[in-house]
Design a protein around this motif. Structure first.
Motif, PDB file in Angstrom:
ATOM      1  N   VAL A 233     -24.884  23.905  -1.943  1.00 29.38           N
ATOM      2  CA  VAL A 233     -25.310  23.168  -3.003  1.00 29.38           C
ATOM      3  C   VAL A 233     -25.191  21.511  -2.992  1.00 29.38           C
ATOM      4  O   VAL A 233     -25.988  20.813  -3.039  1.00 29.38           O
ATOM      5  N   GLY A 234     -24.058  21.151  -2.408  1.00 27.62           N
ATOM      6  CA  GLY A 234     -23.653  19.572  -2.335  1.00 27.62           C
ATOM      7  C   GLY A 234     -24.755  18.996  -1.360  1.00 27.62           C
ATOM      8  O   GLY A 234     -25.551  17.784  -1.463  1.00 27.62           O
ATOM      9  N   PRO A 235     -24.759  19.646   0.035  1.00 24.96           N
ATOM     10  CA  PRO A 235     -25.950  19.034   1.117  1.00 24.96           C
ATOM     11  C   PRO A 235     -27.306  19.116   0.251  1.00 24.96           C
ATOM     12  O   PRO A 235     -28.218  18.277   0.526  1.00 24.96           O
ATOM     13  N   ALA A 236     -27.561  20.031  -0.356  1.00 24.71           N
ATOM     14  CA  ALA A 236     -28.982  20.107  -1.021  1.00 24.71           C
ATOM     15  C   ALA A 236     -29.304  19.311  -1.809  1.00 24.71           C
ATOM     16  O   ALA A 236     -30.413  18.574  -2.040  1.00 24.71           O
ATOM     17  N   ILE A 237     -28.422  18.844  -2.730  1.00 22.29           N
ATOM     18  CA  ILE A 237     -28.463  17.714  -3.878  1.00 22.29           C
ATOM     19  C   ILE A 237     -28.716  16.592  -2.845  1.00 22.29           C
ATOM     20  O   ILE A 237     -29.521  15.509  -3.316  1.00 22.29           O
TER      21      ILE A 237
ATOM     22  N   VAL B  89     -31.865  13.999  -3.101  1.00 21.74           N
ATOM     23  CA  VAL B  89     -31.862  12.532  -3.583  1.00 21.74           C
ATOM     24  C   VAL B  89     -32.354  11.687  -2.418  1.00 21.74           C
ATOM     25  O   VAL B  89     -33.161  10.644  -2.822  1.00 21.74           O
ATOM     26  N   LEU B  90     -32.191  11.702  -1.169  1.00 20.84           N
ATOM     27  CA  LEU B  90     -32.568  11.169  -0.193  1.00 20.84           C
ATOM     28  C   LEU B  90     -34.089  11.223   0.082  1.00 20.84           C
ATOM     29  O   LEU B  90     -34.698  10.251   0.308  1.00 20.84           O
ATOM     30  N   VAL B  91     -34.691  12.396  -0.395  1.00 23.30           N
ATOM     31  CA  VAL B  91     -36.105  12.422  -0.261  1.00 23.30           C
ATOM     32  C   VAL B  91     -36.699  11.708  -1.395  1.00 23.30           C
ATOM     33  O   VAL B  91     -38.015  11.132  -1.243  1.00 23.30           O
ATOM     34  N   LEU B  92     -36.202  11.896  -2.475  1.00 22.43           N
ATOM     35  CA  LEU B  92     -36.718  10.970  -3.954  1.00 22.43           C
ATOM     36  C   LEU B  92     -36.483   9.552  -3.595  1.00 22.43           C
ATOM     37  O   LEU B  92     -37.408   8.853  -3.628  1.00 22.43           O
ATOM     38  N   ILE B  93     -35.499   9.059  -2.734  1.00 17.39           N
ATOM     39  CA  ILE B  93     -35.293   7.734  -2.410  1.00 17.39           C
ATOM     40  C   ILE B  93     -36.557   7.301  -1.531  1.00 17.39           C
ATOM     41  O   ILE B  93     -37.117   6.141  -1.740  1.00 17.39           O
ATOM     42  N   GLY B  94     -36.761   8.096  -0.704  1.00 11.42           N
ATOM     43  CA  GLY B  94     -37.718   7.909   0.483  1.00 11.42           C
ATOM     44  C   GLY B  94     -38.992   7.718  -0.372  1.00 11.42           C
ATOM     45  O   GLY B  94     -39.999   6.913   0.045  1.00 11.42           O
ATOM     46  N   PHE B  95     -39.513   8.758  -1.018  1.00  8.46           N
ATOM     47  CA  PHE B  95     -40.635   8.511  -1.885  1.00  8.46           C
ATOM     48  C   PHE B  95     -41.115   7.325  -2.774  1.00  8.46           C
ATOM     49  O   PHE B  95     -42.087   6.744  -2.666  1.00  8.46           O
ATOM     50  N   PHE B  96     -40.099   7.034  -3.221  1.00  6.31           N
ATOM     51  CA  PHE B  96     -39.690   5.944  -4.119  1.00  6.31           C
ATOM     52  C   PHE B  96     -40.030   4.617  -3.271  1.00  6.31           C
ATOM     53  O   PHE B  96     -40.679   3.684  -3.763  1.00  6.31           O
ATOM     54  N   LEU B  97     -39.356   4.367  -2.266  1.00  6.34           N
ATOM     55  CA  LEU B  97     -39.574   3.332  -1.276  1.00  6.34           C
ATOM     56  C   LEU B  97     -40.851   3.193  -0.830  1.00  6.34           C
ATOM     57  O   LEU B  97     -41.354   1.967  -0.508  1.00  6.34           O
ATOM     58  N   ARG B  98     -41.536   4.460  -0.298  1.00  6.02           N
ATOM     59  CA  ARG B  98     -42.581   4.364  -0.010  1.00  6.02           C
ATOM     60  C   ARG B  98     -43.829   4.086  -0.877  1.00  6.02           C
ATOM     61  O   ARG B  98     -44.670   3.155  -0.610  1.00  6.02           O
ATOM     62  N   TRP B  99     -43.528   4.286  -2.191  1.00  8.53           N
ATOM     63  CA  TRP B  99     -44.524   3.973  -3.275  1.00  8.53           C
ATOM     64  C   TRP B  99     -44.242   2.461  -3.356  1.00  8.53           C
ATOM     65  O   TRP B  99     -45.071   1.651  -3.670  1.00  8.53           O
TER      66      TRP B  99
END
Length: 105
Positions: free
Chosen positions: A12-16, A20-30
């Protein structure tokens, strides 16, 4: 406290963290993506050279004359002992008239 071998709570911890890293990546790309809908500038919108002088001081003096006339300008130094004064196309005619009467060289 014994660890249950059939439980997946350790993931659960590593999945969260990964989510979060994937969401940050999408935000930075946008956030930092270039605007592909911006139209390229046409050549007539760029600065145009109005005078080329051998001394930097002369170019600065001519630029001051242009500024006094309300004409925006800048100076570039493409080579040693050469300074070009550039203006916007809409001010080119007035700047050329001032260049003809300028005796700063």
């Amino acid at each position: 406290m014994p660890i249950d071998a059939g439980s997946l709570h350790f993931i659960v911890g590593p999945a969260i963290a990964l989510a979060v890293l994937v969401l940050i990546g999408f935000f930075l790309r946008w956030a930092f993506a270039s605007d592909s809908s911006a139209k390229p500038r046409r050549p007539e919108e760029l600065l145009t050279p109005v005078a080329s002088m051998t001394r930097r001081e002369s170019a600065l003096a001519f630029r001051a004359v242009l500024s006094d006339a309300g004409i925006r300008s800048t100076i570039r130094h493409p080579a040693a002992h050469r300074s070009d004064v550039l203006v916007f196309p809409e001010d080119l005619d007035r700047a050329r008239a001032l260049a003809l009467s300028f005796h700063g060289q």
